[in-house]
Design an enzyme around this catalytic site. Structure first.
Site, PDB file in Angstrom:
ATOM      1  N   THR A 119      -6.301 -47.232 121.427  1.00 18.42           N
ATOM      2  CA  THR A 119      -5.441 -47.902 122.406  1.00 18.42           C
ATOM      3  C   THR A 119      -4.612 -46.834 123.100  1.00 18.42           C
ATOM      4  OG1 THR A 119      -3.723 -48.068 120.766  1.00 18.42           O
ATOM      5  CG2 THR A 119      -5.229 -49.953 120.932  1.00 18.42           C
TER       6      THR A 119
ATOM      7  N   VAL B  81      -7.024 -46.517 116.103  1.00 17.70           N
ATOM      8  CA  VAL B  81      -7.979 -46.865 117.162  1.00 17.70           C
ATOM      9  C   VAL B  81      -7.457 -46.474 118.544  1.00 17.70           C
ATOM     10  CG1 VAL B  81      -9.142 -48.706 115.901  1.00 17.70           C
ATOM     11  CG2 VAL B  81      -7.072 -49.235 117.205  1.00 17.70           C
TER      12      VAL B  81
ATOM     13  N   ASN C  85       3.475 -57.656 116.755  1.00 15.49           N
ATOM     14  CA  ASN C  85       2.556 -56.560 117.108  1.00 15.49           C
ATOM     15  C   ASN C  85       3.195 -55.473 117.955  1.00 15.49           C
ATOM     16  OD1 ASN C  85      -0.333 -55.508 118.016  1.00 15.49           O
ATOM     17  ND2 ASN C  85       0.850 -55.945 119.879  1.00 15.49           N
TER      18      ASN C  85
ATOM     19  N   TYR D 134       8.390 -42.906 112.975  1.00 18.00           N
ATOM     20  CA  TYR D 134       7.362 -43.939 113.135  1.00 18.00           C
ATOM     21  C   TYR D 134       6.876 -44.412 111.758  1.00 18.00           C
ATOM     22  CZ  TYR D 134       2.980 -46.238 114.379  1.00 18.00           C
ATOM     23  OH  TYR D 134       1.967 -47.156 114.509  1.00 18.00           O
TER      24      TYR D 134
ATOM     25  N   LYS E 274       7.149 -48.220 110.180  1.00 19.32           N
ATOM     26  CA  LYS E 274       5.987 -49.010 109.757  1.00 19.32           C
ATOM     27  C   LYS E 274       6.091 -49.384 108.275  1.00 19.32           C
ATOM     28  CE  LYS E 274       4.812 -49.888 113.357  1.00 19.32           C
ATOM     29  NZ  LYS E 274       4.354 -51.159 113.953  1.00 19.32           N
TER      30      LYS E 274
END
Ligand SMILES: NC(=O)c1ccc[n+]([C@@H]2O[C@H](COP(=O)([O-])OP(=O)(O)OC[C@H]3O[C@@H](n4cnc5c(N)ncnc54)[C@H](OP(=O)(O)O)[C@@H]3O)[C@@H](O)[C@H]2O)c1
Length: 259
Positions: free
Chosen positions: A186, A184, A81, A153, A157
């Site tokens: 975070t 989301v 994660n 990025y 991913k």
């Protein structure tokens, strides 16, 4: 009860997934970058059984985390994660001379996968942005072109999906899958992120421990517990083998290929 380790679980989706797992009666090992963050993680989730520490930006830190995890015994599932770099404004170079985003987002899950006692299940956090990724391994460290943080990025991913599918192919006895959690709010996602926070940790937990036939598959990509379209390059054996070869060269550690 399953034994599950979650990288980058002092905060964000990692901590949320860890809390769901602990609430579900599972034995959770947290991971934090250093002793101070490990103390934060313990305070946030006292029900966790263990915390391993190590900075995944360095090869030495990755190796240390794998060694600590192996000392604690075999895991039923590992959730990769920990992540950084959504729109990192400039190229950051690690002490190993690597791109920070690539080191943490791609090499760390690769090296932990290669070095940790093989678990029953592996879960890799990707992102919807991976569909804009470029699977070319020619300049993984971004030394031959101008920096583009969003692209770096997205590429990282995409490589997480490539890695998940490569492991699924070479290790048929392990369930290895990738997912996108939604965008989301975070620390990484930012306060304006529009998607459902309560759903964001659910799929990784489900892939890690559920006996649902839909979760006990391998080499699949999910969003909210359903298969979702992934970048076609992730399924390419040639792309998978190129990524594994690049990671092996950069780390000096091959992913064991025997089943
Ligand atoms: N949030 C989103 O909208 C979103 C969307 C798609 C995919 N994702 C993916 O979901 C995963 C979790 O993201 P998040 O939103 O929860 O981000 P976050 O809140 O920023 O949390 C990231 C976690 O990774 C840890 N970490 C970062 N660099 C590390 C390092 N060098 N060594 C050890 N640990 C390190 C952080 O530790 P510290 O707290 O100590 O920094 C933190 O625990 C990532 O892989 C991300 O790419 C997130």
């Amino acid at each position: 009860m399953a034994r599950v380790m979650i990288t980058g679980s002092a905060d964000g989706l990692g901590l949320m997934a860890a809390r769901m797992l602990a609430d579900g009666g599972h034995e959770v090992t947290l991971h934090a970058r250093n002793a101070a963050r490990a103390a934060d993680a313990r305070a946030a989730l006292p029900a966790a059984a263990h915390v391993v520490t190590g900075d995944l930006a360095s090869l030495a830190g990755m190796r240390d985390v794998a060694a600590q995890a192996n000392q604690l015994g075999r895991y039923d599932a590992v959730i990769h994660n920990a992540g950084v770099g959504y729109r990192e404004p400039a190229r950051i170079q690690t002490r190993d001379g690597l791109s920070h985003v690539f080191a943490i987002n791609v090499l760390a899950p690769y090296l932990l996968t290669a070095l940790m006692t093989r678990p029953g299940r592996l879960v890799y956090l990707s992102s919807g942005m991976h569909r804009a990724g470029n699977a070319d391994v020619a300049d993984l460290q971004w030394v031959g072109r101008p920096w583009n943080g969003s692209q770096a990025y997205a590429d990282s991913k995409l490589f997480d999906v490539v890695l998940a599918f490569a492991v699924a192919r070479y290790w048929p006895d392990v369930l290895s899958n990738a997912l996108e959690p939604g965008w989301v709010a975070t620390r990484m996602g930012g306060p304006a992120a529009p998607d459902d926070m309560t759903q964001a940790p659910v799929t990784q937990v489900w892939l890690a421990v559920s006996d649902d036939p839909a979760a006990t598959v391998s080499g699949q990509y999910f969003y909210h517990q359903r298969p979702r379209q992934f970048h076609p390059a992730a399924a390419s054996h040639s792309v998978q083998d190129q990524l594994l070869a690049s990671c092996a060269e950069l780390t000096g550690t091959e992913l064991p290929k025997e089943p």
